[in-house]
Design a protein around this motif. Sequence first.
Motif, short mmCIF file in Angstrom:
data_model
loop_
_atom_site.label_atom_id
_atom_site.label_comp_id
_atom_site.label_asym_id
_atom_site.label_seq_id
_atom_site.Cartn_x
_atom_site.Cartn_y
_atom_site.Cartn_z
N VAL A 166 0.83 -1.20 0.00
CA VAL A 166 0.00 0.00 0.00
C VAL A 166 0.87 1.25 0.00
CG1 VAL A 166 -0.21 0.21 2.53
CG2 VAL A 166 -2.05 1.07 1.04
N GLY A 167 2.08 1.13 0.56
CA GLY A 167 3.03 2.25 0.52
C GLY A 167 3.45 2.56 -0.90
N HIS A 168 3.68 1.50 -1.71
CA HIS A 168 4.02 1.69 -3.12
C HIS A 168 2.89 2.42 -3.86
CE1 HIS A 168 7.87 -0.25 -3.83
NE2 HIS A 168 7.52 -1.23 -3.01
N LEU A 169 1.65 1.99 -3.59
CA LEU A 169 0.49 2.61 -4.22
C LEU A 169 0.40 4.09 -3.85
CD1 LEU A 169 -2.16 2.34 -5.84
CD2 LEU A 169 -3.29 1.69 -3.71
N PHE A 170 0.57 4.36 -2.56
CA PHE A 170 0.50 5.74 -2.08
C PHE A 170 1.63 6.58 -2.66
CE2 PHE A 170 1.14 8.96 1.36
CZ PHE A 170 -0.09 9.60 1.24
N CYS A 171 2.81 5.97 -2.77
CA CYS A 171 3.99 6.68 -3.27
C CYS A 171 3.78 7.14 -4.71
CB CYS A 171 5.21 5.76 -3.18
SG CYS A 171 6.76 6.58 -3.68
N LEU A 185 1.42 13.90 -7.51
CA LEU A 185 0.94 15.12 -6.87
C LEU A 185 2.08 16.13 -6.69
CD1 LEU A 185 -1.34 16.66 -5.38
CD2 LEU A 185 -0.66 15.46 -3.31
N MET A 186 3.23 15.64 -6.27
CA MET A 186 4.37 16.54 -6.02
C MET A 186 4.88 17.15 -7.32
SD MET A 186 4.55 16.54 -2.79
CE MET A 186 6.10 17.32 -2.39
N LYS A 187 4.84 16.38 -8.41
CA LYS A 187 5.24 16.93 -9.71
C LYS A 187 4.29 18.05 -10.13
CE LYS A 187 7.56 12.83 -11.60
NZ LYS A 187 7.51 11.78 -12.65
N GLU A 188 2.99 17.82 -9.92
CA GLU A 188 2.01 18.86 -10.25
C GLU A 188 2.23 20.10 -9.40
OE1 GLU A 188 -0.42 19.11 -12.49
OE2 GLU A 188 0.12 17.20 -13.43
N LEU A 189 2.56 19.89 -8.14
CA LEU A 189 2.80 21.02 -7.24
C LEU A 189 4.04 21.79 -7.67
CD1 LEU A 189 2.04 22.57 -4.68
CD2 LEU A 189 3.40 20.93 -3.37
#
Length: 301
Positions: free
Chosen positions: A60-65, A71-75
């Motif tokens: 689930v960590g991989h999925l979240f990552c 999201l961070m790229k968009e930011l």
Amino acid sequence: MELRQLQYFMKVAQKEHVTQAAEELHVAQSAVSRQIHQLEQELGVDLFIQKGRNLQLTPVGHLFCKRVESLMKELDQAVAEVHEFLNPEHGEIRIAFPHSLGIHLIPTVVSEFKKEYPNVKFRFKQGMFPSLIRDVISSEVDLAFISPFPEKHDQVKGDIVLTEELFAILPPNHTLAEEESIHLNQLKDDKFILFSEGYSLRPIVWQACSEAGFSPEIAFEGEETDTIRGLVAAGMGVSLLPEMAFFQSNPLQPSRVRISEPKVTRTIGLIHRSDDKLPLVAQAFRNFLLQYFDLHRGDCE
């Protein structure tokens, strides 16, 4: 969930080690561990598992990552765009224009602008009248040159920057090829080569022929000025083109004759969204263009 938690999470996922992540983030190791723990508590899952001295992402960590990475790229892109918006000497200008302006006008004005703002980048897009309007409304571009200028439109506004004369272009062996000027109705028996449906020059030519008392017989249709000019030069018909269409180096050229009656022109405008504030770099380019065309108005008209 805080931005700092996501930043720490991504750094730990990258380094697979809290100490190394803390060193790169220039914070205490305990601060990183605390933020990761709080994030896991908020999500209700374990994002990492201990593997020897390293931390590895759980499934689930991989999925979240993957989601957080996107999201961070968009930011980061959003932050870059804000900086570009605020700095008229850097950044990117997105501008659209019809094909006929790409031969001479666009390279000329961009080259002149780059002398003053050498670090500004440009993203170009070509299109027909409807797509140019859509691209401005949808914010795909900041500015668009367009012809004819849309006098009344709820979602775009702008300025007419120049009015350009259209000339008759004839095969070199045409009986009128050596004339200084002609009446358009002198071409009523000729076959015409016109732009395809959707191109703004087509209705201008059609309206001019109507004012001259005839409907043009269409022999061929094209989508580029080079094609139309070449077909006329090869003797396949006649056409009308704006003066800017004659900036080229192809040795096969038609004859160009001024039309005295009716006067045929097209307006070229510069538009942007009515309800949107332009980025400063795009506003600087718009101001430059208005001054440029005002200064060169006698040369362009």
